[in-house]
Every structure is written in C-alpha cells, then in structure tokens.
Write a protein that holds these residues in place. Structure first.
Motif, PDB file in Angstrom:
ATOM      1  N   GLY A 180       0.609  -1.245  -0.069  1.00 31.80           N
ATOM      2  CA  GLY A 180      -0.116  -0.014   0.094  1.00 31.80           C
ATOM      3  C   GLY A 180       0.830   1.304  -0.118  1.00 31.80           C
ATOM      4  N   LEU A 181       2.155   1.240   0.310  1.00 31.06           N
ATOM      5  CA  LEU A 181       3.088   2.291   0.480  1.00 31.06           C
ATOM      6  C   LEU A 181       3.562   2.305  -1.175  1.00 31.06           C
ATOM      7  N   THR A 182       3.814   3.812  -1.150  1.00 31.08           N
ATOM      8  CA  THR A 182       4.535   4.112  -2.470  1.00 31.08           C
ATOM      9  C   THR A 182       5.888   3.912  -2.375  1.00 31.08           C
ATOM     10  N   ILE A 183       6.611   2.791  -3.051  1.00 26.68           N
ATOM     11  CA  ILE A 183       7.947   2.607  -3.020  1.00 26.68           C
ATOM     12  C   ILE A 183       8.762   3.482  -3.745  1.00 26.68           C
ATOM     13  N   ALA A 186       4.952   5.807 -10.634  1.00 23.99           N
ATOM     14  CA  ALA A 186       4.801   5.729  -9.428  1.00 23.99           C
ATOM     15  C   ALA A 186       4.479   4.181  -9.009  1.00 23.99           C
ATOM     16  N   LEU A 187       5.213   3.568  -8.254  1.00 29.44           N
ATOM     17  CA  LEU A 187       5.074   2.236  -7.909  1.00 29.44           C
ATOM     18  C   LEU A 187       4.883   1.707  -6.405  1.00 29.44           C
ATOM     19  N   ASP A 188       3.927   1.006  -6.272  1.00 28.27           N
ATOM     20  CA  ASP A 188       3.461   0.594  -4.907  1.00 28.27           C
ATOM     21  C   ASP A 188       4.229  -0.749  -4.407  1.00 28.27           C
ATOM     22  N   ALA A 189       4.314  -1.144  -3.152  1.00 29.52           N
ATOM     23  CA  ALA A 189       5.006  -2.281  -2.866  1.00 29.52           C
ATOM     24  C   ALA A 189       4.355  -3.448  -3.316  1.00 29.52           C
ATOM     25  N   VAL A 191      13.302  -3.293  -6.135  1.00 32.32           N
ATOM     26  CA  VAL A 191      14.410  -4.090  -6.846  1.00 32.32           C
ATOM     27  C   VAL A 191      14.459  -3.555  -8.414  1.00 32.32           C
ATOM     28  N   VAL A 192      15.454  -3.267  -8.695  1.00 30.92           N
ATOM     29  CA  VAL A 192      15.695  -2.640 -10.195  1.00 30.92           C
ATOM     30  C   VAL A 192      16.561  -3.419 -10.929  1.00 30.92           C
ATOM     31  N   LEU A 193      15.943  -3.941 -12.028  1.00 35.86           N
ATOM     32  CA  LEU A 193      16.680  -5.149 -12.976  1.00 35.86           C
ATOM     33  C   LEU A 193      16.672  -4.274 -14.286  1.00 35.86           C
ATOM     34  N   ASP A 194      18.074  -4.526 -14.653  1.00 31.75           N
ATOM     35  CA  ASP A 194      18.775  -3.652 -15.713  1.00 31.75           C
ATOM     36  C   ASP A 194      18.638  -4.715 -16.788  1.00 31.75           C
ATOM     37  N   GLN A 195      17.530  -4.430 -17.767  1.00 34.02           N
ATOM     38  CA  GLN A 195      17.534  -5.459 -19.043  1.00 34.02           C
ATOM     39  C   GLN A 195      17.765  -6.923 -18.603  1.00 34.02           C
ATOM     40  N   PRO A 196      16.715  -7.498 -17.951  1.00 36.10           N
ATOM     41  CA  PRO A 196      16.866  -8.870 -17.594  1.00 36.10           C
ATOM     42  C   PRO A 196      16.548  -9.740 -18.476  1.00 36.10           C
ATOM     43  N   LYS A 197      16.667 -10.865 -18.702  1.00 35.36           N
ATOM     44  CA  LYS A 197      16.084 -11.966 -19.625  1.00 35.36           C
ATOM     45  C   LYS A 197      14.493 -12.281 -19.479  1.00 35.36           C
ATOM     46  N   SER A 198      14.007 -12.798 -20.297  1.00 34.44           N
ATOM     47  CA  SER A 198      12.573 -13.208 -19.858  1.00 34.44           C
ATOM     48  C   SER A 198      12.381 -13.886 -18.857  1.00 34.44           C
ATOM     49  N   GLY A 199      11.372 -13.803 -17.844  1.00 32.59           N
ATOM     50  CA  GLY A 199      11.332 -14.650 -17.007  1.00 32.59           C
ATOM     51  C   GLY A 199      12.095 -14.264 -15.693  1.00 32.59           C
ATOM     52  N   VAL A 200      13.076 -13.633 -15.685  1.00 31.42           N
ATOM     53  CA  VAL A 200      13.795 -13.342 -14.551  1.00 31.42           C
ATOM     54  C   VAL A 200      13.092 -12.615 -13.687  1.00 31.42           C
ATOM     55  N   ALA A 201      12.128 -11.603 -13.810  1.00 32.75           N
ATOM     56  CA  ALA A 201      11.518 -10.720 -12.949  1.00 32.75           C
ATOM     57  C   ALA A 201      10.255 -11.694 -12.322  1.00 32.75           C
ATOM     58  N   ARG A 202       9.959 -12.757 -13.087  1.00 33.86           N
ATOM     59  CA  ARG A 202       8.941 -13.586 -12.317  1.00 33.86           C
ATOM     60  C   ARG A 202       9.538 -14.274 -11.207  1.00 33.86           C
ATOM     61  N   ARG A 203      10.782 -14.817 -11.589  1.00 36.22           N
ATOM     62  CA  ARG A 203      11.633 -15.553 -10.499  1.00 36.22           C
ATOM     63  C   ARG A 203      11.851 -14.586  -9.441  1.00 36.22           C
ATOM     64  N   VAL A 204      12.249 -13.532  -9.757  1.00 34.25           N
ATOM     65  CA  VAL A 204      12.959 -12.642  -8.301  1.00 34.25           C
ATOM     66  C   VAL A 204      11.476 -12.331  -7.688  1.00 34.25           C
ATOM     67  N   PRO A 226       8.620 -11.229  -2.644  1.00 35.57           N
ATOM     68  CA  PRO A 226       7.249 -11.262  -2.906  1.00 35.57           C
ATOM     69  C   PRO A 226       6.601  -9.851  -2.586  1.00 35.57           C
ATOM     70  N   GLY A 227       7.068  -9.373  -1.602  1.00 37.24           N
ATOM     71  CA  GLY A 227       6.535  -7.829  -1.345  1.00 37.24           C
ATOM     72  C   GLY A 227       7.064  -6.740  -2.084  1.00 37.24           C
ATOM     73  N   ALA A 228       8.501  -6.743  -2.584  1.00 38.52           N
ATOM     74  CA  ALA A 228       9.196  -5.672  -2.966  1.00 38.52           C
ATOM     75  C   ALA A 228       8.428  -5.150  -4.393  1.00 38.52           C
ATOM     76  N   ALA A 229       8.832  -3.913  -4.461  1.00 38.16           N
ATOM     77  CA  ALA A 229       8.553  -3.416  -5.850  1.00 38.16           C
ATOM     78  C   ALA A 229       9.475  -3.920  -6.814  1.00 38.16           C
ATOM     79  N   ILE A 230       9.073  -4.088  -8.067  1.00 33.92           N
ATOM     80  CA  ILE A 230      10.183  -4.579  -9.113  1.00 33.92           C
ATOM     81  C   ILE A 230      10.077  -3.541 -10.176  1.00 33.92           C
ATOM     82  N   ILE A 231      11.171  -2.805 -10.716  1.00 33.71           N
ATOM     83  CA  ILE A 231      11.160  -2.167 -12.091  1.00 33.71           C
ATOM     84  C   ILE A 231      12.272  -2.965 -12.875  1.00 33.71           C
ATOM     85  N   ARG A 232      11.798  -2.936 -13.879  1.00 32.84           N
ATOM     86  CA  ARG A 232      12.704  -3.742 -15.155  1.00 32.84           C
ATOM     87  C   ARG A 232      12.568  -2.791 -16.256  1.00 32.84           C
ATOM     88  N   THR A 233      14.060  -2.595 -16.574  1.00 37.73           N
ATOM     89  CA  THR A 233      14.143  -1.513 -17.813  1.00 37.73           C
ATOM     90  C   THR A 233      14.646  -2.500 -18.810  1.00 37.73           C
TER      91      THR A 233
END
Lengths: 180, 197
Positions: free
Chosen positions: A8-11, A33-36, A150-163, A168-175
């Motif tokens: 609920g918090l904006t991370i 803007a990205l929430d937890a 968690v900031v993922l710089d150009q991950p391969k497909s599927g990495v974000a899902r495994r991260v 589970p509760g972290a906000a994830i940004i994927r560039t």
C-alpha cells in the motif's frame, strides 16, 4: 528499522525525470509511481538509455531534471538512504565464481551493516530459487539486504517472475531496451 | 549505518594482493633509483619532486582508476564524502612506499638519510596523492590538469623544509593537513557529482 516492503505504500516515485549529457537527451522525461508488491517496465530506445534509467531508479545516477523518490527519500539529496532500500541488478550480472560471490556477499554485508551469515544464507536462498547463472548471482547479491525496491537492468525474459518468487512484497522495476 | 565498518571493508577491498605487489614494486624501483642516483639528487628539491611526481602518477594510474570507478561502489549506501575517505586510504598507504623506498636506497648508498627530508617526502607524496585522486573521475585535459596540479602542490607543502624557517617540520605538517583536507574535500565533491553511466 526494516527497509522491507509494506503493502500500500508508494515505494518509488519519479516525476518528469530525464537525463541529459553534453546537450543530448539520453533519457526522455518519464513519470512513474510504484507501490510495494507492484511491477513496472521502463522501456527505453536503446541499451545505454535502459541502463541509465535503471541507475536513476536505483539512486546511483542523479536525474538532470525532475525528481525521483525511493520511499520518502529524494535520490539527489539523500542517496544513501534511498540506496539502502534498493537492490540493483546490473545488466552485466556478476561474472565471478562461487568464491568471488561469497567474498562479494561478505563485502556487501560489511558495507550494508548486515549479519554476514544471514546475508550468505539469503544469497544461497535466492540462488536456489534462481539457479546459478551470471544474472542470478547478481540478483542474489542485490537481495542480501532487506530491500523494498528491486531494479533489474535489462533482464532476460522470466527473470522478473522468478525474482518475484524470492522478493514477494518488493516493488520491481525492469528496464528494457529497443521495444518502443 | 556503521560508517567505520563500511570504511574498513572498502579499505580491505582495495588492499588486496595486487596492492601488496604494487607497494613492493614501487618501493623496490624507488629504492633502486635512489641507490643509483642519490649523489646526483643531492639538491633537496629533487627527491621531493620525485616523490610528488611518482605519487601523483600512481594515484591516477589506469587500473587503479578503473577499480575506483566500479559500479558496485556507487550502489553502496554511502555519501560521497564517506566514499572519498574510504577510497583515499589505500592510495595514501601506497604513496608511502615512495619515501620509504627512497630513504632505504639513499641510506644504503650514503649511510645516512635526514629525518626532516623523509618527513618532507611523506608530506609531498600524500598531498600529491590526494590532489591527483580527483583526476580519476575526470576525462582528457581536465584529468591531466589535476595530475599536473598534484605534481606542483606536492612540493609546495615542503617549502618549509627547503627554506628552513623555525619549526620547519611542524609548518610542513600543518600545510600538508590543510591542503590535504581541501584536496580530500574536492575529491568528495567530485565523487558526489559523478554519474557512473
């Protein structure tokens, strides 16, 4: 104090953030803007721009214009507090072997003021979930601290899902690059 | 945040096997130069110039610069000034190999080495190192200008040794502390402004 995610918090919040170097707009203005617990993709025209955008989100690079916040911390004014909440995964990953990874985890535990054995256990837990590739090692390193973003710089497909499975509760940004 | 723990970790990271080899090589080469040329370098300014020039070049050396530019350092939750202090310790310790090597080589050749000259060489090497560190995060001409400035500023702090006023050593040490402080502050600001892209 825990830096861990609280739903609920904006991370992460970016307002008209852009990056200019030598008169060239490397990053066109973007807002986000990205929430937890939420995910976002940040698409940039090329790999260099994607890397810079990831570093701006991780408070490593200061935006030329606009403001970015991680939690309540403005990345330009309070970078250490902001960085403490971020697990940044570089596109190059972590190419070292098991020994180098253990050394790096121990180093990170010292700098982040963490318990060494807890950090090592956390890295092992992440590696068990993600495998032992170059990128998985970098994710393991990024997640040794209790991070909210968690900031993922150009991950391969599927990495974000495994991260997501290990944070589970972290906000994830994927560039991503080249998907305009 | 335990700043001391973080600083110690970064210093240990810099002082690896490579650092030990560099220290030993620098010490040995300077000792050989001093042994061979100590009578030629009889004028006290020349050892000071040597210490200053070698320290400035060593601090700005390419592989050392690359190690300081590693992205992982910029992802750490530290302010620029904290990172600068941690980064500066290892190069300063490396710079001490120059006066130590020179003192050994010269003492072996002439069976004496004046303590005030040794202290002045340490002051020159440390000041030149701290000024030269700022060149690492700059490119081209601006980087070279910092190295040149370091070579000039190093001997300046040793002027009391050359001019011999009263309390020459104390004045020299005080100058080193003052100029070193501002050089480290400049390095902190350089690090705080640097964007690793």
């Amino acid at each position: 104090m825990s830096n861990g995610p609280q739903h609920g918090l904006t991370i992460f919040r970016a307002v008209d953030v852009s990056f200019v170097r030598a008169g060239i707009d490397l990053i066109a203005p973007f807002s986000l803007a990205l929430d937890a617990g939420a995910d976002a993709d940040l698409i940039q025209p090329n790999a260099r721009a994607a890397s810079i955008a990831a570093r701006i989100c991780a408070a490593i690079v200061k935006p030329t214009l606009g403001v970015a916040y991680v939690g309540d911390f403005e990345t330009r004014l309070q970078p250490p507090q902001a960085k403490r909440m971020v697990g940044f995964v570089d596109s190059a990953g972590f190419a070292g072997d098991d020994h180098a990874l253990r050394c790096e985890v121990a180093f990170r535990a010292e700098v982040w003021n963490l318990d060494k054995s807890a950090a090592q256990n956390r890295a092992n837990e992440v590696l068990a979930a993600l495998g032992s590739g170059v990128y998985a090692r970098a994710v393991a390193l990024a997640l040794v601290a209790d991070v909210a973003l968690v900031v993922l710089d150009q991950p391969k497909s599927g990495v974000a899902r495994r991260v997501r499975s290990v944070a589970p509760g972290a906000a994830i940004i994927r560039t991503l690059a080249g998907e305009t | 945040m335990n700043e001391f723990r973080a600083t110690l970790a970064i210093v240990r990271r810099h002082m690896d096997r490579r650092f030990a080899i560099d220290w030993g090589m620098q010490f040995g080469i300077v000792a050989l130069i001093a042994y061979a040329f100590t009578r030629t370098f009889a004028h006290p300014v020349l050892p000071l110039l040597i210490a200053s020039t070698l320290a400035a070049a060593s601090a700005a050396e390419k592989s050392h610069a690359e190690s300081l530019r590693r992205l992982s350092f910029f992802a750490m939750p530290l302010y620029g000034r904290q990172l600068a202090r941690a980064h500066a310790i290892a190069p300063c310790l490396l710079a001490l190999s120059i006066p130590a090597g020179y003192a050994l080589g010269s003492a072996l050749r002439t069976h004496e080495f004046p303590a005030p000259l040794f202290i002045a060489m340490i002051c020159a090497a440390l000041t030149a190192t701290l000024v030269s560190l700022s060149s690492i995060f700059r490119e081209g001409l601006r980087a070279w200008l910092y190295v040149a400035l370091a070579i000039v500023v190093g001997p300046i702090v040793t002027l009391p040794y050359v001019l011999r006023p009263a309390h020459e050593t104390a004045i020299g040490l005080a100058l080193t502390v003052v100029i070193g402080f501002f050089a480290l502050r400049g390095f902190s600001e350089t690090l705080a402004r640097y964007d690793p892209i």
